[in-house]
Scaffold this motif. Structure first.
Motif, PDB file in Angstrom:
ATOM      1  N   LEU A  96      27.454  17.570 -34.160  1.00  0.00           N
ATOM      2  CA  LEU A  96      28.017  18.910 -33.981  1.00  0.00           C
ATOM      3  C   LEU A  96      29.466  18.936 -33.508  1.00  0.00           C
ATOM      4  CD1 LEU A  96      24.959  20.761 -32.418  1.00  0.00           C
ATOM      5  CD2 LEU A  96      25.578  20.486 -34.814  1.00  0.00           C
ATOM      6  N   GLU A  97      29.904  17.924 -32.772  1.00  0.00           N
ATOM      7  CA  GLU A  97      31.253  17.977 -32.199  1.00  0.00           C
ATOM      8  C   GLU A  97      32.290  17.592 -33.254  1.00  0.00           C
ATOM      9  OE1 GLU A  97      31.450  18.943 -29.030  1.00  0.00           O
ATOM     10  OE2 GLU A  97      29.365  18.694 -28.428  1.00  0.00           O
ATOM     11  N   ARG A 120      35.220  15.739 -34.522  1.00  0.00           N
ATOM     12  CA  ARG A 120      36.062  14.600 -34.175  1.00  0.00           C
ATOM     13  C   ARG A 120      36.868  14.253 -35.412  1.00  0.00           C
ATOM     14  NH1 ARG A 120      31.387  13.751 -31.282  1.00  0.00           N
ATOM     15  NH2 ARG A 120      31.689  13.013 -29.138  1.00  0.00           N
ATOM     16  N   ASP A 124      42.620  24.093 -35.900  1.00  0.00           N
ATOM     17  CA  ASP A 124      42.584  23.660 -34.504  1.00  0.00           C
ATOM     18  C   ASP A 124      42.991  22.186 -34.425  1.00  0.00           C
ATOM     19  OD1 ASP A 124      40.394  22.489 -35.648  1.00  0.00           O
ATOM     20  OD2 ASP A 124      38.918  23.430 -34.347  1.00  0.00           O
ATOM     21  N   ARG A 125      42.954  21.632 -33.240  1.00  0.00           N
ATOM     22  CA  ARG A 125      43.454  20.272 -33.054  1.00  0.00           C
ATOM     23  C   ARG A 125      42.687  19.230 -33.869  1.00  0.00           C
ATOM     24  NH1 ARG A 125      43.938  20.257 -26.673  1.00  0.00           N
ATOM     25  NH2 ARG A 125      42.174  21.663 -26.991  1.00  0.00           N
ATOM     26  N   PRO A 126      41.345  19.279 -33.877  1.00  0.00           N
ATOM     27  CA  PRO A 126      40.647  18.256 -34.683  1.00  0.00           C
ATOM     28  C   PRO A 126      41.017  18.328 -36.166  1.00  0.00           C
ATOM     29  CG  PRO A 126      39.116  19.382 -33.206  1.00  0.00           C
ATOM     30  CD  PRO A 126      40.413  20.123 -33.110  1.00  0.00           C
ATOM     31  N   ARG A 127      41.206  19.541 -36.677  1.00  0.00           N
ATOM     32  CA  ARG A 127      41.544  19.687 -38.091  1.00  0.00           C
ATOM     33  C   ARG A 127      42.936  19.126 -38.373  1.00  0.00           C
ATOM     34  NH1 ARG A 127      36.195  21.418 -38.132  1.00  0.00           N
ATOM     35  NH2 ARG A 127      36.732  22.370 -36.150  1.00  0.00           N
ATOM     36  N   THR A 173      33.584  19.451 -43.110  1.00  0.00           N
ATOM     37  CA  THR A 173      33.719  20.143 -41.841  1.00  0.00           C
ATOM     38  C   THR A 173      32.785  19.501 -40.830  1.00  0.00           C
ATOM     39  OG1 THR A 173      33.894  22.333 -40.804  1.00  0.00           O
ATOM     40  CG2 THR A 173      32.002  21.962 -42.267  1.00  0.00           C
ATOM     41  N   PHE A 208      28.576  21.637 -36.752  1.00  0.00           N
ATOM     42  CA  PHE A 208      28.358  22.986 -36.226  1.00  0.00           C
ATOM     43  C   PHE A 208      28.814  24.024 -37.244  1.00  0.00           C
ATOM     44  CE2 PHE A 208      29.487  26.852 -34.062  1.00  0.00           C
ATOM     45  CZ  PHE A 208      28.418  27.067 -33.213  1.00  0.00           C
ATOM     46  N   PRO A 240      37.041  13.414 -27.708  1.00  0.00           N
ATOM     47  CA  PRO A 240      36.297  13.998 -28.814  1.00  0.00           C
ATOM     48  C   PRO A 240      36.867  15.364 -29.204  1.00  0.00           C
ATOM     49  CG  PRO A 240      35.022  14.131 -26.804  1.00  0.00           C
ATOM     50  CD  PRO A 240      36.237  13.321 -26.479  1.00  0.00           C
ATOM     51  N   LEU A 264      41.634  29.515 -31.700  1.00  0.00           N
ATOM     52  CA  LEU A 264      40.785  28.643 -32.512  1.00  0.00           C
ATOM     53  C   LEU A 264      39.900  27.688 -31.720  1.00  0.00           C
ATOM     54  CD1 LEU A 264      43.244  27.768 -35.412  1.00  0.00           C
ATOM     55  CD2 LEU A 264      41.634  29.665 -35.228  1.00  0.00           C
ATOM     56  N   GLU A 265      40.301  27.301 -30.533  1.00  0.00           N
ATOM     57  CA  GLU A 265      39.549  26.280 -29.802  1.00  0.00           C
ATOM     58  C   GLU A 265      38.350  26.927 -29.102  1.00  0.00           C
ATOM     59  OE1 GLU A 265      40.678  23.161 -30.003  1.00  0.00           O
ATOM     60  OE2 GLU A 265      42.683  23.523 -30.775  1.00  0.00           O
ATOM     61  N   SER A 315      25.056  29.911 -33.080  1.00  0.00           N
ATOM     62  CA  SER A 315      24.816  28.480 -32.936  1.00  0.00           C
ATOM     63  C   SER A 315      24.000  27.964 -34.128  1.00  0.00           C
ATOM     64  CB  SER A 315      24.124  28.190 -31.597  1.00  0.00           C
ATOM     65  OG  SER A 315      24.188  26.795 -31.314  1.00  0.00           O
ATOM     66  N   VAL A 316      23.532  26.732 -34.018  1.00  0.00           N
ATOM     67  CA  VAL A 316      22.867  26.096 -35.157  1.00  0.00           C
ATOM     68  C   VAL A 316      21.349  26.271 -35.124  1.00  0.00           C
ATOM     69  CG1 VAL A 316      24.703  24.414 -35.481  1.00  0.00           C
ATOM     70  CG2 VAL A 316      22.799  23.872 -33.963  1.00  0.00           C
ATOM     71  N   GLY A 340      23.021  23.590 -30.066  1.00  0.00           N
ATOM     72  CA  GLY A 340      24.455  23.793 -30.197  1.00  0.00           C
ATOM     73  C   GLY A 340      25.271  22.683 -29.588  1.00  0.00           C
ATOM     74  N   ASP A 341      26.585  22.816 -29.719  1.00  0.00           N
ATOM     75  CA  ASP A 341      27.486  21.818 -29.157  1.00  0.00           C
ATOM     76  C   ASP A 341      27.748  22.156 -27.687  1.00  0.00           C
ATOM     77  OD1 ASP A 341      29.012  24.050 -29.449  1.00  0.00           O
ATOM     78  OD2 ASP A 341      30.478  23.173 -30.801  1.00  0.00           O
ATOM     79  N   ARG A 342      28.601  21.363 -27.053  1.00  0.00           N
ATOM     80  CA  ARG A 342      28.811  21.549 -25.617  1.00  0.00           C
ATOM     81  C   ARG A 342      29.382  22.922 -25.260  1.00  0.00           C
ATOM     82  NH1 ARG A 342      31.649  15.974 -24.313  1.00  0.00           N
ATOM     83  NH2 ARG A 342      32.371  16.348 -26.432  1.00  0.00           N
ATOM     84  N   ARG A 395      28.975  25.727 -26.707  1.00  0.00           N
ATOM     85  CA  ARG A 395      27.937  26.745 -26.885  1.00  0.00           C
ATOM     86  C   ARG A 395      26.925  26.671 -25.736  1.00  0.00           C
ATOM     87  NH1 ARG A 395      31.386  28.147 -31.130  1.00  0.00           N
ATOM     88  NH2 ARG A 395      31.655  25.907 -31.307  1.00  0.00           N
ATOM     89  N   PHE A 412      37.906  29.740 -34.965  1.00  0.00           N
ATOM     90  CA  PHE A 412      37.840  28.858 -36.133  1.00  0.00           C
ATOM     91  C   PHE A 412      36.569  29.156 -36.935  1.00  0.00           C
ATOM     92  CE2 PHE A 412      36.622  25.133 -38.481  1.00  0.00           C
ATOM     93  CZ  PHE A 412      37.811  24.743 -39.083  1.00  0.00           C
ATOM     94  N   THR A 413      35.441  29.106 -36.240  1.00  0.00           N
ATOM     95  CA  THR A 413      34.159  29.316 -36.923  1.00  0.00           C
ATOM     96  C   THR A 413      34.077  30.723 -37.511  1.00  0.00           C
ATOM     97  OG1 THR A 413      33.145  27.787 -35.352  1.00  0.00           O
ATOM     98  CG2 THR A 413      31.667  29.169 -36.637  1.00  0.00           C
TER      99      THR A 413
END
Lengths: 324, 324
Positions: free
Chosen positions: A147-148, A150, A189-192, A230, A233, A324, B147-148, B180-181, B188-190, B192, B233-234
């Motif tokens: 989900l994260e 990276r 965002d930063r990861p993208r 992508t 998540f 991450p 976005l973050e 969430s998923v 979900g991720d952290r 969420r 972002f999402t």
């Protein structure tokens, strides 16, 4: 349909509506594909609900592996005596070729990673969904494996997706796009942003080329990319949003809607995960996908294609691990 | 349509297809709403393309503010002499009530934050889109403001979204869901997981209640929540994916498709941002949305409702700042 026998281990106890929809899905799959063999992994009486409904000739293409326990809670490793672990073990023993489960994704990924091992250079297995678009299939990944977001995972999943599109769907020189909030360089965002830089420098397999950033439209329409990368998540909520939109619009478009079965890439085996809320038709399509992937030798061929790809560097690896 | 005059400043140079579609959109808006006044902010000859096409009575409801410069590159603060900055200044001077731009979202948010100031307790303005679902509107935020994914931002945006649903769409006791998923607690991720904890403890305005995690389906279908909260972002890629799905399905459902205009919440003014690729109809619907929000006093009322809401704590604030 490719020729050749495919022996699919089916987790009879996986899924919100198991075992009923799994039984129904297994029946549909056996009837639809004369070269399909099913290894029914679950309680004897559930397996009997499948075999009793088949003709003797169809029944000859089924085997039962009696297992009574389901995988257990979603956030734990699946029990050693569970159907999903037994199905993985059956493939390791040579009793089946591929696995289909509609149980918890986490449990299936965990059982597969334990039983088959991960590919050495894929730290995070990806779930790969294929959507039918106007011009051809769109491969979307990850839809829930990790989900994260990276950067290095995104770049490595681009390699997986390109190889999968070529091997599983015969896409010639796949166009690979990174999902973001705009198509201009620098959007996201930063990861993208970091993944975009990695992908611009990456060597992709199968003549695939990185086309840069793509947007949400492109997942359903497929106009700009054959492979959309992508994080798990975003991919998961996106796939379900598209499914919801098709329901709102009165049904999926001709050619099919959002898939409810996804291939797991990154483990040394052929594994298909169905949505927990999968219906019988979804389970049957998951079994058909597993058979298709096995007949194409997809897992081994995708794995082999990774050797020629180059993504990132040890320095980037370390950054990815720390931040991450 | 609520009664009352609404004076909307229109950025004639904002948008990929400006000024043509903005001119066309302005014309449609003036013709559709007899109590609408437009402040046309842009080059004189572009404004003339609007006024020349109107009847004398309609023309009396337009004013021109001559400005020659567009906002400039998307990643920079908009030029002081740009149309979007001039439109904000016009509202501060009392010459208009609300702003509509199809230019770069970043430029519009920046111009609005500079000119109007941010609400004290909203660090990150949110773009709010409303989708028509079966049971009523679904308010989705953020669709691109920031976005973050940060837990505290998600929780604060839940408050904004609840107030907006009640004020702008008259939703009674809005149900607020966190995207969430999966719907089970812990999915979900952290960010969420942390936001879910914050929201469970939060006090929401307008009798709104937090219903927990929702999934991608719920954005289009609206079955489980009236307000769906996610990161920018999402939300952005999701909204565009739904738009793409409707295009694949042969058109949007009855009641309307994915909106291409969004309200900006978190700045002390009424601002509507249209999609850069907006067509004339989208621009007209953005102008109508701005007029609707002004007539309802939405910006001030949402702002006032935040005072009674309680989200997070100073300790959580610090965590959020240090670990985005």
């Amino acid at each position: 349909m490719e020729p050749g026998t495919a022996r699919i281990a089916v987790d009879l106890l996986g899924g919100d509506d198991a075992p009923a929809v799994v039984v129904d899905g297994a029946l549909r799959a056996v009837r639809a594909d004369p070269d399909l063999h099913l290894l029914l992994v679950g309680p004897t009486e559930v397996a009997a609900a499948v075999t009793d409904a088949l003709t003797p000739a169809q029944r000859a293409r089924t085997t039962v592996r009696p297992v009574r326990a389901a995988a257990g809670p979603a956030h734990h490793a699946p029990r050693a005596d569970s159907t999903v672990r037994a199905a993985v073990a059956a493939i390791r023993d040579g009793a089946a070729d591929a696995l289909v489960s509609a149980g918890s994704t986490g449990a299936t990924v965990s059982a597969a990673a334990l039983g088959f091992g991960r590919w050495a250079d894929v730290r995070r297995p990806a779930l790969v969904a294929t959507l039918p678009a106007v011009a051809g299939p769109v491969v979307l990944l990850d839809v829930g494996g990790s989900l994260e977001p990276r950067p290095l995972t995104l770049a490595r999943h681009a390699v997986l997706g390109a190889a999968y599109a070529a091997v599983a769907h015969a896409v010639d020189r796949p166009r690979v796009g990174l999902l973001s909030v705009g198509t201009e360089a620098g959007k996201g965002d930063r990861p993208r942003k970091a993944a975009d830089a990695l992908l611009t420098a990456a060597s992709l397999p199968c003549g695939a080329r990185y086309v840069g950033l793509v947007e949400g439209y492109d997942v359903a329409l497929g106009a700009r990319a054959d492979v959309v990368v992508t994080d798990g998540f975003t991919g998961n909520v996106l796939l379900k949003a598209i499914e919801g939109a098709y329901a709102m619009a009165g049904g999926p478009p001709a050619g099919g809607g959002a898939p409810r079965a996804a291939a797991l890439l990154g483990v040394a085996g052929t594994v298909v995960v169905c949505h927990g809320a999968a219906g019988a038709e979804d389970v049957a399509s998951g079994i058909a996908l597993a058979a298709h992937l096995w007949r194409r030798g997809a897992s081994d061929r995708v794995r082999a294609l990774l050797d020629g790809a180059a993504v990132g560097s040890p320095a980037v690896d370390r950054i990815d691990e720390v931040r991450p």
